[in-house]
Design a protein around this motif. Structure first.
Motif, short mmCIF file in Angstrom:
data_model
loop_
_atom_site.label_atom_id
_atom_site.label_comp_id
_atom_site.label_asym_id
_atom_site.label_seq_id
_atom_site.Cartn_x
_atom_site.Cartn_y
_atom_site.Cartn_z
N ARG A 91 0.83 -1.20 0.00
CA ARG A 91 0.00 0.00 0.00
C ARG A 91 0.88 1.26 0.00
O ARG A 91 0.61 2.22 -0.73
CB ARG A 91 -0.93 -0.06 1.23
CG ARG A 91 -1.60 1.22 1.58
CD ARG A 91 -2.47 1.80 0.48
NE ARG A 91 -3.65 1.01 0.23
CZ ARG A 91 -4.61 1.34 -0.65
NH1 ARG A 91 -4.51 2.46 -1.35
NH2 ARG A 91 -5.65 0.57 -0.83
N ARG A 92 1.96 1.24 0.77
CA ARG A 92 2.85 2.41 0.81
C ARG A 92 3.49 2.65 -0.56
O ARG A 92 3.60 3.78 -1.02
CB ARG A 92 3.95 2.21 1.85
CG ARG A 92 3.45 2.31 3.28
CD ARG A 92 4.61 2.06 4.23
NE ARG A 92 4.18 2.01 5.62
CZ ARG A 92 4.87 1.42 6.59
NH1 ARG A 92 6.02 0.82 6.32
NH2 ARG A 92 4.43 1.43 7.82
N ARG A 93 3.95 1.58 -1.20
CA ARG A 93 4.60 1.72 -2.51
C ARG A 93 3.59 2.24 -3.54
O ARG A 93 3.90 3.09 -4.37
CB ARG A 93 5.17 0.35 -2.94
CG ARG A 93 6.09 0.41 -4.13
CD ARG A 93 7.43 1.09 -3.82
NE ARG A 93 8.51 0.15 -3.64
CZ ARG A 93 9.70 0.44 -3.14
NH1 ARG A 93 9.97 1.66 -2.76
NH2 ARG A 93 10.62 -0.47 -3.02
N TYR A 94 2.36 1.71 -3.45
CA TYR A 94 1.28 2.13 -4.35
C TYR A 94 1.03 3.63 -4.19
O TYR A 94 0.99 4.39 -5.16
CB TYR A 94 0.02 1.32 -4.00
CG TYR A 94 -1.23 1.73 -4.73
CD1 TYR A 94 -1.52 1.21 -5.99
CD2 TYR A 94 -2.14 2.62 -4.15
CE1 TYR A 94 -2.68 1.58 -6.66
CE2 TYR A 94 -3.29 3.00 -4.81
CZ TYR A 94 -3.55 2.48 -6.06
OH TYR A 94 -4.69 2.85 -6.73
N ASP A 95 0.89 4.08 -2.92
CA ASP A 95 0.63 5.50 -2.66
C ASP A 95 1.79 6.37 -3.18
O ASP A 95 1.56 7.46 -3.71
CB ASP A 95 0.43 5.75 -1.15
CG ASP A 95 -0.88 5.16 -0.65
OD1 ASP A 95 -1.75 4.83 -1.49
OD2 ASP A 95 -1.04 5.01 0.59
N LEU B 91 3.80 5.73 -5.73
CA LEU B 91 3.75 5.81 -7.20
C LEU B 91 2.62 6.72 -7.66
O LEU B 91 2.79 7.56 -8.55
CB LEU B 91 3.59 4.41 -7.81
CG LEU B 91 4.82 3.50 -7.67
CD1 LEU B 91 4.47 2.06 -8.06
CD2 LEU B 91 5.98 3.99 -8.54
N VAL B 92 1.45 6.56 -7.04
CA VAL B 92 0.28 7.36 -7.41
C VAL B 92 0.56 8.85 -7.16
O VAL B 92 0.24 9.71 -7.98
CB VAL B 92 -0.99 6.88 -6.66
CG1 VAL B 92 -2.14 7.86 -6.84
CG2 VAL B 92 -1.40 5.50 -7.17
N ALA B 93 1.21 9.13 -6.02
CA ALA B 93 1.54 10.53 -5.70
C ALA B 93 2.44 11.15 -6.75
O ALA B 93 2.41 12.36 -6.98
CB ALA B 93 2.19 10.61 -4.32
N LYS B 94 3.24 10.30 -7.40
CA LYS B 94 4.14 10.82 -8.45
C LYS B 94 3.45 10.87 -9.81
O LYS B 94 4.07 11.16 -10.82
CB LYS B 94 5.38 9.92 -8.55
CG LYS B 94 6.41 10.21 -7.45
CD LYS B 94 7.78 9.64 -7.76
CE LYS B 94 7.76 8.14 -7.89
NZ LYS B 94 9.05 7.49 -7.93
N GLY B 95 2.15 10.48 -9.82
CA GLY B 95 1.39 10.54 -11.07
C GLY B 95 1.61 9.31 -11.95
O GLY B 95 1.22 9.30 -13.12
N GLU B 96 2.23 8.25 -11.38
CA GLU B 96 2.45 7.04 -12.18
C GLU B 96 1.26 6.09 -11.99
O GLU B 96 0.60 6.12 -10.95
CB GLU B 96 3.74 6.34 -11.75
CG GLU B 96 4.98 7.08 -12.22
CD GLU B 96 6.27 6.44 -11.73
OE1 GLU B 96 6.33 5.21 -11.63
OE2 GLU B 96 7.21 7.21 -11.45
N SER B 97 1.00 5.24 -13.00
CA SER B 97 -0.08 4.29 -12.83
C SER B 97 0.44 3.13 -11.98
O SER B 97 1.61 2.80 -12.01
CB SER B 97 -0.56 3.78 -14.19
OG SER B 97 0.47 3.04 -14.78
N ALA B 98 -0.46 2.53 -11.18
CA ALA B 98 -0.03 1.47 -10.28
C ALA B 98 -1.16 0.47 -10.05
O ALA B 98 -2.33 0.84 -10.08
CB ALA B 98 0.40 2.08 -8.96
N ASP B 99 -0.79 -0.79 -9.86
CA ASP B 99 -1.75 -1.86 -9.63
C ASP B 99 -1.37 -2.51 -8.29
O ASP B 99 -0.30 -3.12 -8.18
CB ASP B 99 -1.65 -2.84 -10.81
CG ASP B 99 -2.46 -4.11 -10.60
OD1 ASP B 99 -2.84 -4.42 -9.45
OD2 ASP B 99 -2.72 -4.80 -11.61
#
Ligand code: DC
Length: 221
Positions: free
Chosen positions: A153-157, A159-167
């Motif tokens: 969840r931390r890694r996902y957040d 990546l998303v914060a940097k505007g990258e797509s994440a699954d």
């Protein structure tokens, strides 16, 4: 002798975030060793060398020029003289770093660089083998972990914060695969050093983890 704080733990446990804060508070320099393995991985990717091509990886160890400088307390990784900081945090580079870091020549090259940095500066160094291999005599060792759900969840957040797509499911699967590989490899596997203090950050705030490490450092250094 220079002082050191050695922080080991699995991917996404919060090592770099916390290590940076601890370094700032104590006036030590922060050394992120994962970034060095990632720079090596970037070199392999850029040169089309496969993760299973052992001779190619060993040759690359002779060719890759990796060095570290610090600007305003921030670590800058230079690959062939180029600042590659902005290219290191992708999942592709992370997976290649995990795969290529099993190679003994890769480890030998980067461990030498890490030991040199720690020999003349007070450091907070994070990675997988800092307390066990790189700085076995460090008096302040921390093993920082968290559940794989929390780490994904931390890694996902991030990546998303940097505007990258994440699954999220893919990230969790990657994290579990990387843990498995980092912990079971023959060369310097990720494990808690006998004299390391275990901190599970699953239910702790960043501030709480930082304070816990500072109090261990005050007691031991
Ligand atoms: O901490 P990180 O995710 O940036 O590290 C990337 C990979 O590098 C990790 O999966 C294993 C390897 N690594 C290592 O083998 N030893 C270290 N001291 C640091 C990282």
């Amino acid at each position: 002798m220079a002082k050191s704080i050695a922080i080991d733990g699995p991917a996404g446990a919060g090592k770099s975030t916390i290590a940076k804060l601890v370094a700032k508070q104590l006036g030590f320099i922060y050394v992120n060793t994962g970034a060095m393995y990632r720079a090596m991985a970037l070199f392999l990717i850029r040169n089309g060398i496969d993760k299973d091509d052992t001779p190619g990886i060993e040759k690359a160890c002779e060719l890759a020029d990796i060095s570290i400088t610090h600007t305003d307390g921030k670590q800058v990784v230079l690959l062939m003289g180029e600042n590659v900081n902005d290219h290191l945090r992708t999942e592709e580079v992370g997976n290649m770093a995990s795969a290529s870091s099993v190679n003994a020549k890769v480890r030998e090259k980067l461990v030498a660089l890490q030991q040199k940095l720690a020999s003349h500066e007070d450091v907070v160094m994070d990675g997988r083998d800092i307390g066990t291999v790189v700085l076995p005599d460090s008096r302040c060792k921390i093993y920082l972990t968290a559940s794989s759900d929390v780490r994904a969840r931390r890694r996902y957040d991030e990546l998303v914060a940097k505007g990258e797509s994440a699954d999220l499911d893919k990230i969790r699967a990657d994290i579990e695969e990387r843990d498995q590989r980092d912990m079971t490899r023959a060369n310097s596997p990720l494990k808690q050093a006998d004299d390391a203090v275990l901190i599970d950050s699953s239910n702790m705030s960043i501030e709480e983890v930082k304070d816990a490490i500072i109090s261990v450092a005050k007691e031991r250094l």
